[in-house]
Design a protein around this motif. Sequence first.
Motif, PDB file in Angstrom:
ATOM      1  N   LEU B  95       0.830  -1.210   0.000  1.00  0.00           N
ATOM      2  CA  LEU B  95       0.000   0.000   0.000  1.00  0.00           C
ATOM      3  C   LEU B  95       0.857   1.250   0.000  1.00  0.00           C
ATOM      4  CD1 LEU B  95      -2.689  -0.770   2.709  1.00  0.00           C
ATOM      5  CD2 LEU B  95      -3.008  -0.724   0.250  1.00  0.00           C
ATOM      6  N   ALA B  96       1.944   1.201   0.741  1.00  0.00           N
ATOM      7  CA  ALA B  96       2.692   2.439   0.954  1.00  0.00           C
ATOM      8  C   ALA B  96       4.153   2.134   1.205  1.00  0.00           C
ATOM      9  CB  ALA B  96       2.124   3.182   2.157  1.00  0.00           C
ATOM     10  N   ASP B  97       5.031   2.975   0.683  1.00  0.00           N
ATOM     11  CA  ASP B  97       6.447   2.850   1.001  1.00  0.00           C
ATOM     12  C   ASP B  97       6.809   3.858   2.083  1.00  0.00           C
ATOM     13  OD1 ASP B  97       6.277   5.145  -0.356  1.00  0.00           O
ATOM     14  OD2 ASP B  97       7.809   4.695  -1.837  1.00  0.00           O
ATOM     15  N   VAL B  98       8.095   3.998   2.382  1.00  0.00           N
ATOM     16  CA  VAL B  98       8.479   4.867   3.501  1.00  0.00           C
ATOM     17  C   VAL B  98       8.045   6.313   3.291  1.00  0.00           C
ATOM     18  CG1 VAL B  98      10.342   3.755   4.707  1.00  0.00           C
ATOM     19  CG2 VAL B  98      10.800   4.757   2.515  1.00  0.00           C
ATOM     20  N   ILE B  99       8.081   6.766   2.027  1.00  0.00           N
ATOM     21  CA  ILE B  99       7.741   8.169   1.788  1.00  0.00           C
ATOM     22  C   ILE B  99       6.267   8.405   2.110  1.00  0.00           C
ATOM     23  CG2 ILE B  99       7.731   9.989   0.058  1.00  0.00           C
ATOM     24  CD1 ILE B  99       9.922   8.339  -1.359  1.00  0.00           C
ATOM     25  N   VAL B 100       5.416   7.451   1.703  1.00  0.00           N
ATOM     26  CA  VAL B 100       3.993   7.583   2.031  1.00  0.00           C
ATOM     27  C   VAL B 100       3.780   7.434   3.531  1.00  0.00           C
ATOM     28  CG1 VAL B 100       1.704   6.692   1.525  1.00  0.00           C
ATOM     29  CG2 VAL B 100       3.430   6.685  -0.234  1.00  0.00           C
ATOM     30  N   LEU B 101       4.594   6.574   4.149  1.00  0.00           N
ATOM     31  CA  LEU B 101       4.506   6.407   5.601  1.00  0.00           C
ATOM     32  C   LEU B 101       4.761   7.741   6.310  1.00  0.00           C
ATOM     33  CD1 LEU B 101       4.300   4.357   7.956  1.00  0.00           C
ATOM     34  CD2 LEU B 101       6.750   4.143   7.833  1.00  0.00           C
ATOM     35  N   VAL B 102       5.827   8.434   5.872  1.00  0.00           N
ATOM     36  CA  VAL B 102       6.109   9.755   6.437  1.00  0.00           C
ATOM     37  C   VAL B 102       4.951  10.691   6.126  1.00  0.00           C
ATOM     38  CG1 VAL B 102       7.678  11.712   6.349  1.00  0.00           C
ATOM     39  CG2 VAL B 102       8.580   9.419   6.319  1.00  0.00           C
ATOM     40  N   GLY B 103       4.359  10.526   4.932  1.00  0.00           N
ATOM     41  CA  GLY B 103       3.206  11.340   4.554  1.00  0.00           C
ATOM     42  C   GLY B 103       2.024  11.099   5.476  1.00  0.00           C
ATOM     43  N   PHE B 104       1.765   9.836   5.805  1.00  0.00           N
ATOM     44  CA  PHE B 104       0.681   9.518   6.741  1.00  0.00           C
ATOM     45  C   PHE B 104       0.899  10.226   8.063  1.00  0.00           C
ATOM     46  CE2 PHE B 104      -0.296   5.196   4.653  1.00  0.00           C
ATOM     47  CZ  PHE B 104      -1.376   5.744   3.997  1.00  0.00           C
ATOM     48  N   LEU B 105       2.137  10.136   8.549  1.00  0.00           N
ATOM     49  CA  LEU B 105       2.437  10.745   9.844  1.00  0.00           C
ATOM     50  C   LEU B 105       2.248  12.254   9.776  1.00  0.00           C
ATOM     51  CD1 LEU B 105       5.522   8.635  10.874  1.00  0.00           C
ATOM     52  CD2 LEU B 105       3.236   8.553  11.832  1.00  0.00           C
ATOM     53  N   SER B 106       2.624  12.866   8.631  1.00  0.00           N
ATOM     54  CA  SER B 106       2.443  14.324   8.561  1.00  0.00           C
ATOM     55  C   SER B 106       0.971  14.680   8.415  1.00  0.00           C
ATOM     56  CB  SER B 106       3.242  14.968   7.434  1.00  0.00           C
ATOM     57  OG  SER B 106       3.868  14.062   6.658  1.00  0.00           O
ATOM     58  N   LEU B 107       0.181  13.798   7.779  1.00  0.00           N
ATOM     59  CA  LEU B 107      -1.259  14.065   7.694  1.00  0.00           C
ATOM     60  C   LEU B 107      -1.861  14.094   9.096  1.00  0.00           C
ATOM     61  CD1 LEU B 107      -3.669  14.399   5.783  1.00  0.00           C
ATOM     62  CD2 LEU B 107      -4.014  11.943   5.924  1.00  0.00           C
ATOM     63  N   ALA B 108      -1.471  13.102   9.912  1.00  0.00           N
ATOM     64  CA  ALA B 108      -1.959  13.058  11.288  1.00  0.00           C
ATOM     65  C   ALA B 108      -1.543  14.325  12.028  1.00  0.00           C
ATOM     66  CB  ALA B 108      -1.419  11.826  11.999  1.00  0.00           C
ATOM     67  N   ARG B 109      -0.282  14.723  11.818  1.00  0.00           N
ATOM     68  CA  ARG B 109       0.224  15.894  12.512  1.00  0.00           C
ATOM     69  C   ARG B 109      -0.499  17.156  12.056  1.00  0.00           C
ATOM     70  NH1 ARG B 109       5.139  15.918  10.648  1.00  0.00           N
ATOM     71  NH2 ARG B 109       5.646  14.118  11.906  1.00  0.00           N
ATOM     72  N   PHE B 110      -0.813  17.215  10.760  1.00  0.00           N
ATOM     73  CA  PHE B 110      -1.510  18.369  10.197  1.00  0.00           C
ATOM     74  C   PHE B 110      -2.846  18.552  10.907  1.00  0.00           C
ATOM     75  CE2 PHE B 110      -4.543  19.889   6.938  1.00  0.00           C
ATOM     76  CZ  PHE B 110      -4.028  21.150   6.759  1.00  0.00           C
ATOM     77  N   PHE B 111      -3.605  17.445  11.033  1.00  0.00           N
ATOM     78  CA  PHE B 111      -4.908  17.562  11.680  1.00  0.00           C
ATOM     79  C   PHE B 111      -4.760  17.865  13.162  1.00  0.00           C
ATOM     80  CE2 PHE B 111      -6.773  15.989   7.847  1.00  0.00           C
ATOM     81  CZ  PHE B 111      -8.006  16.605   7.855  1.00  0.00           C
TER      82      PHE B 111
END
Lengths: 225, 314
Positions: B95-111
């Motif tokens: 589903l996701a590589d490390v870059i998307v993983l970092v993206g997920f974490l930043s999405l959480a942080r954004f909210f």
Amino acid sequence: MLIATLSLPEQVVLMLAALILLSSFLMLAQVRLDSMINTFALQGLLLFFATLIMALISGKYQLLISAALTLFLKVFFIPNKLRGLVVRLDINREIESITNPSLIMLFAASLVLFSYYVALPIRALSLLATRNTIAISLAVVLIGMLMIISRRKAVTQVVGFMSMENGLFFAAVVATCGMPMVVELGIAFDVLVAAILFGVFFFHIRTEIGSLDTDRLNHLTEVEK
Amino acid sequence: MNGWLFAIVQTLCVVFFAPFMAGLVKWMKCKLQNRQGPPPWQPYRNLLKLSRKQVVLADTASFVFRIAPYVVFSVTIVAVSVVPVISVQLPTAALADVIVLVGFLSLARFFLSLAGMDVGTSFGGMGSSREVTISSLAEPALLMAFFTLAMNASSTNVSTVIAHLSQGSLILYPSLIFSSLGLILVAIAETGRIPIDNPATHLELTMIHEAMILEYSGRHLALMEWAAMLKLTLYSLLIVNLIVPLGVALTLRPGDLLLGAVSVSCKLLLLALFLAVVETAQAKMRLFRAPQYLGLAFILSLLGMMSHIILEVR
């Protein structure tokens, strides 16, 4: 040459090379004099281990003498001398402000890249498995130079000078299995004499201008205008 | 099919055990400091209590404030599902590589930071601004560390990287050592532990994470806290499995899985002890020294990348 094709001692030398580079970066970022001298001693210790391993894997046992000299001079004698000086000058708790530290760190990182490109053709000449570390040792020399340029206090400049010499020595050890013994002894005693002379100079600079800030040597008059 | 079932069970296990991990660190820390300390399962009690309480919403709260806990929690779960815990044979890893993983974490942080600013209290805004400052400095270091690992394995997929690292004989990669040091420093900063943020304080001027969730109550607060514990577990899993991939199962055979489960628990236990020791020995940094700390993390990651290029490739 992939690292996986090297033997374990050679891998350890590469590891030590990376650690020596790290200690250079740490020295560059260090603001306290005593911890900076400790980092310098640590770099000497790493250098000692690298020389020792190179002596054992290359079978050139005169390198053992260099290793012993490194251990004695760069790990114990010079750092102790510097520590004593710093205590006698009463600046061991002093904090030196670095102007724009992050910019200097980035500059040091770009120096590493620069030395990588410069060392590419030199690397092709060496046949040793550890020839990749030439770029690292060049970078250590350049970072030492950067330290001399970016700092104002005389003691830190001297530490930068000594770490430049560390870089040169490391290059000689890993790229050509050591310089001729005469040269090596000469350099070792030069550094030793330099350390003692610098100590005398520190006192002179301080009695002349009342501080160890070498920027103030640029003024022609004693009165601030 | 089997793989998907396994992935779901594994993710649920991590979600369930995350409070225990956080509680364990706290308990070990208390023991090290000669204090009684709450038992490691105390976070479960807290979560249960909070989920029973009534939700109190500020008058000024918009819908962002209400959806943020759910978004943060679910995004963190998705991020957890990507990380190999016991086995690298993970269908969700595609589903996701490390870059998307970092993206997920930043999405959480954004909210999270939006929710901090939403109500309009000064504490929330302060917390959000600090969180964003720190993460903007931490993210390049994190990505750089991940890139070094990815360059080693020639893939950005976490599963492939771990599988690559766990195979083969013992090779001393300087780049791996530096990038894992960088990763640890970033993880400490990102999960809000000492020396960047103090997870134990609740009302202090220098708090970061607590300041953002100060306005939350009831089940919203429970979700936010659970997400924070999940994030701690996520980073711990990444650290233990990337640095010491020993024991991670390469297949889905029951014996390998059992071995993987045992080894990952031991590694997490050791990491929890390490965190507790660090948090006992260190004091919290001044906020303005955080850039220096993260600068060190960035330099370490950068050195990892450079030593990979200079020393290892040719």
